[in-house]
Motif scaffolding. Sequence first.
Motif, PDB file in Angstrom:
ATOM      1  N   PHE A 274      -3.014   6.089  -0.700  1.00 11.72           N
ATOM      2  CA  PHE A 274      -3.445   4.849  -0.058  1.00 11.72           C
ATOM      3  C   PHE A 274      -4.609   5.228   0.831  1.00 11.72           C
ATOM      4  O   PHE A 274      -4.438   5.615   1.980  1.00 11.72           O
ATOM      5  CB  PHE A 274      -2.296   4.236   0.745  1.00 11.72           C
ATOM      6  CG  PHE A 274      -2.621   2.884   1.324  1.00 11.72           C
ATOM      7  CD1 PHE A 274      -3.155   1.880   0.542  1.00 11.72           C
ATOM      8  CD2 PHE A 274      -2.390   2.614   2.670  1.00 11.72           C
ATOM      9  CE1 PHE A 274      -3.458   0.635   1.066  1.00 11.72           C
ATOM     10  CE2 PHE A 274      -2.688   1.370   3.208  1.00 11.72           C
ATOM     11  CZ  PHE A 274      -3.217   0.383   2.407  1.00 11.72           C
ATOM     12  N   PHE A 275      -5.796   5.230   0.244  1.00 11.49           N
ATOM     13  CA  PHE A 275      -7.009   5.755   0.859  1.00 11.49           C
ATOM     14  C   PHE A 275      -6.829   7.249   1.139  1.00 11.49           C
ATOM     15  O   PHE A 275      -6.889   8.032   0.207  1.00 11.49           O
ATOM     16  CB  PHE A 275      -7.385   4.945   2.100  1.00 11.49           C
ATOM     17  CG  PHE A 275      -7.741   3.517   1.779  1.00 11.49           C
ATOM     18  CD1 PHE A 275      -9.007   3.191   1.316  1.00 11.49           C
ATOM     19  CD2 PHE A 275      -6.809   2.491   1.906  1.00 11.49           C
ATOM     20  CE1 PHE A 275      -9.343   1.877   0.977  1.00 11.49           C
ATOM     21  CE2 PHE A 275      -7.128   1.177   1.572  1.00 11.49           C
ATOM     22  CZ  PHE A 275      -8.392   0.870   1.101  1.00 11.49           C
ATOM     23  N   ASN A 276      -6.538   7.645   2.370  1.00 12.00           N
ATOM     24  CA  ASN A 276      -6.392   9.077   2.681  1.00 12.00           C
ATOM     25  C   ASN A 276      -4.931   9.509   2.802  1.00 12.00           C
ATOM     26  O   ASN A 276      -4.642  10.656   3.124  1.00 12.00           O
ATOM     27  CB  ASN A 276      -7.134   9.414   3.980  1.00 12.00           C
ATOM     28  CG  ASN A 276      -6.609   8.623   5.166  1.00 12.00           C
ATOM     29  OD1 ASN A 276      -5.954   7.598   4.989  1.00 12.00           O
ATOM     30  ND2 ASN A 276      -6.883   9.099   6.372  1.00 12.00           N
ATOM     31  N   GLU A 277      -3.996   8.602   2.539  1.00 13.87           N
ATOM     32  CA  GLU A 277      -2.560   8.925   2.661  1.00 13.87           C
ATOM     33  C   GLU A 277      -1.984   9.205   1.283  1.00 13.87           C
ATOM     34  O   GLU A 277      -1.700   8.300   0.504  1.00 13.87           O
ATOM     35  CB  GLU A 277      -1.820   7.753   3.328  1.00 13.87           C
ATOM     36  CG  GLU A 277      -2.341   7.427   4.719  1.00 13.87           C
ATOM     37  CD  GLU A 277      -1.831   6.092   5.234  1.00 13.87           C
ATOM     38  OE1 GLU A 277      -0.851   5.558   4.646  1.00 13.87           O
ATOM     39  OE2 GLU A 277      -2.408   5.570   6.202  1.00 13.87           O
ATOM     40  N   LYS A 278      -1.788  10.493   0.971  1.00  7.38           N
ATOM     41  CA  LYS A 278      -1.357  10.916  -0.359  1.00  7.38           C
ATOM     42  C   LYS A 278       0.037  10.383  -0.704  1.00  7.38           C
ATOM     43  O   LYS A 278       0.920  10.333   0.150  1.00  7.38           O
ATOM     44  CB  LYS A 278      -1.346  12.446  -0.450  1.00  7.38           C
ATOM     45  CG  LYS A 278      -2.733  13.060  -0.512  1.00  7.38           C
ATOM     46  CD  LYS A 278      -3.391  12.772  -1.853  1.00  7.38           C
ATOM     47  CE  LYS A 278      -4.761  13.423  -1.978  1.00  7.38           C
ATOM     48  NZ  LYS A 278      -5.413  13.062  -3.250  1.00  7.38           N
ATOM     49  N   TRP A 279       0.219  10.017  -1.976  1.00  4.55           N
ATOM     50  CA  TRP A 279       1.520   9.562  -2.450  1.00  4.55           C
ATOM     51  C   TRP A 279       2.467  10.743  -2.629  1.00  4.55           C
ATOM     52  O   TRP A 279       2.036  11.865  -2.907  1.00  4.55           O
ATOM     53  CB  TRP A 279       1.379   8.869  -3.802  1.00  4.55           C
ATOM     54  CG  TRP A 279       0.683   7.544  -3.760  1.00  4.55           C
ATOM     55  CD1 TRP A 279       0.420   6.791  -2.657  1.00  4.55           C
ATOM     56  CD2 TRP A 279       0.151   6.810  -4.871  1.00  4.55           C
ATOM     57  NE1 TRP A 279      -0.232   5.634  -3.003  1.00  4.55           N
ATOM     58  CE2 TRP A 279      -0.408   5.617  -4.346  1.00  4.55           C
ATOM     59  CE3 TRP A 279       0.098   7.048  -6.241  1.00  4.55           C
ATOM     60  CZ2 TRP A 279      -1.019   4.666  -5.169  1.00  4.55           C
ATOM     61  CZ3 TRP A 279      -0.498   6.099  -7.060  1.00  4.55           C
ATOM     62  CH2 TRP A 279      -1.051   4.926  -6.532  1.00  4.55           C
TER      63      TRP A 279
ATOM     64  N   PRO B 271      10.234   6.276  -3.421  1.00  5.85           N
ATOM     65  CA  PRO B 271       9.333   6.580  -2.301  1.00  5.85           C
ATOM     66  C   PRO B 271       8.193   5.571  -2.201  1.00  5.85           C
ATOM     67  O   PRO B 271       7.796   4.982  -3.213  1.00  5.85           O
ATOM     68  CB  PRO B 271       8.801   7.976  -2.642  1.00  5.85           C
ATOM     69  CG  PRO B 271       8.924   8.078  -4.123  1.00  5.85           C
ATOM     70  CD  PRO B 271      10.140   7.283  -4.494  1.00  5.85           C
ATOM     71  N   LYS B 272       7.712   5.384  -1.004  1.00  2.70           N
ATOM     72  CA  LYS B 272       6.605   4.465  -0.789  1.00  2.70           C
ATOM     73  C   LYS B 272       5.321   5.071  -1.330  1.00  2.70           C
ATOM     74  O   LYS B 272       4.896   6.143  -0.917  1.00  2.70           O
ATOM     75  CB  LYS B 272       6.459   4.183   0.713  1.00  2.70           C
ATOM     76  CG  LYS B 272       5.335   3.218   1.061  1.00  2.70           C
ATOM     77  CD  LYS B 272       5.298   2.968   2.563  1.00  2.70           C
ATOM     78  CE  LYS B 272       4.179   2.017   2.941  1.00  2.70           C
ATOM     79  NZ  LYS B 272       4.144   1.760   4.407  1.00  2.70           N
ATOM     80  N   ARG B 273       4.706   4.362  -2.286  1.00  3.17           N
ATOM     81  CA  ARG B 273       3.401   4.764  -2.813  1.00  3.17           C
ATOM     82  C   ARG B 273       2.495   3.539  -2.708  1.00  3.17           C
ATOM     83  O   ARG B 273       2.250   2.842  -3.689  1.00  3.17           O
ATOM     84  CB  ARG B 273       3.526   5.254  -4.255  1.00  3.17           C
ATOM     85  CG  ARG B 273       4.357   6.539  -4.387  1.00  3.17           C
ATOM     86  CD  ARG B 273       4.300   7.101  -5.788  1.00  3.17           C
ATOM     87  NE  ARG B 273       5.050   8.356  -5.867  1.00  3.17           N
ATOM     88  CZ  ARG B 273       6.212   8.494  -6.512  1.00  3.17           C
ATOM     89  NH1 ARG B 273       6.750   7.455  -7.128  1.00  3.17           N
ATOM     90  NH2 ARG B 273       6.827   9.646  -6.547  1.00  3.17           N
ATOM     91  N   GLN B 274       2.029   3.300  -1.501  1.00  2.69           N
ATOM     92  CA  GLN B 274       1.273   2.072  -1.215  1.00  2.69           C
ATOM     93  C   GLN B 274      -0.095   2.084  -1.873  1.00  2.69           C
ATOM     94  O   GLN B 274      -0.798   3.094  -1.891  1.00  2.69           O
ATOM     95  CB  GLN B 274       1.125   1.901   0.297  1.00  2.69           C
ATOM     96  CG  GLN B 274       0.568   0.547   0.713  1.00  2.69           C
ATOM     97  CD  GLN B 274       0.631   0.334   2.213  1.00  2.69           C
ATOM     98  OE1 GLN B 274       1.020   1.226   2.966  1.00  2.69           O
ATOM     99  NE2 GLN B 274       0.247  -0.848   2.647  1.00  2.69           N
ATOM    100  N   PHE B 275      -0.468   0.942  -2.429  1.00  2.00           N
ATOM    101  CA  PHE B 275      -1.793   0.795  -3.043  1.00  2.00           C
ATOM    102  C   PHE B 275      -2.516  -0.442  -2.522  1.00  2.00           C
ATOM    103  O   PHE B 275      -3.720  -0.581  -2.694  1.00  2.00           O
ATOM    104  CB  PHE B 275      -1.684   0.729  -4.574  1.00  2.00           C
ATOM    105  CG  PHE B 275      -0.610  -0.199  -5.070  1.00  2.00           C
ATOM    106  CD1 PHE B 275      -0.878  -1.524  -5.329  1.00  2.00           C
ATOM    107  CD2 PHE B 275       0.677   0.271  -5.272  1.00  2.00           C
ATOM    108  CE1 PHE B 275       0.107  -2.384  -5.789  1.00  2.00           C
ATOM    109  CE2 PHE B 275       1.683  -0.580  -5.743  1.00  2.00           C
ATOM    110  CZ  PHE B 275       1.401  -1.910  -5.993  1.00  2.00           C
TER     111      PHE B 275
END
Length: 201
Positions: free
Chosen positions: A43-48, A174-178
């Motif tokens: 999510f931009f710079n937050e890795k899944w 797990p949260k994998r926000q897009f």
Amino acid sequence: MPQNSSMTGELEQKLKRFIKLTLKDISVKLGDEFDRNFEREAFFNEKWARRKFNDDESRGLLAGEGTLRRTIKKEASVTDHSVIFTSSVPYAVIHNEGGTITVTRKMKKYFWYRYLLIMGSKRSRPDKPKFTEKLQRKKSGELRDNQKNRELTEEAKFCKIMALKKVGSKIVIPKRQFIGMHPEVERIIREIADANRQTVF
């Protein structure tokens, strides 16, 4: 008085144009950025989070056949002064926000069906979505050694694991926000608004 009324009308027209233009630009720019999150696997710079059952770096997270990515739609509403992103697939929210799923008999049946399709032991039914390709074989019946088969083999393993889970057991997604708010989203909105303000006013 007529002059003031004319100025007010002109200002209102500019304001409407500014809102319409800004919402359109935001929907296009954020639509592109949210789509790129699938390529970034972040999510931009937050890795899944990586998969536990298969940490193969060559296989994209949330990729599969690209259904989730393709179903994301955007709509700009001038009336509500908003841009709305939606998806038609039911699992979009839990992937975006994370959560826990309780295994049901229907779910187990779904994964067995998908497993058998991949293995070539079952034909796709007209009333079922043709979402799965089966393993590719040579004329001799031997499996072809290619990337697609390796991906399908891993998918088949996952489906079998899911199909064998007990009814009532829990699966943590797990949260994998897009899609959603992020400092980068706020920056993009500010830049678009500032640029359009200078253009319109």
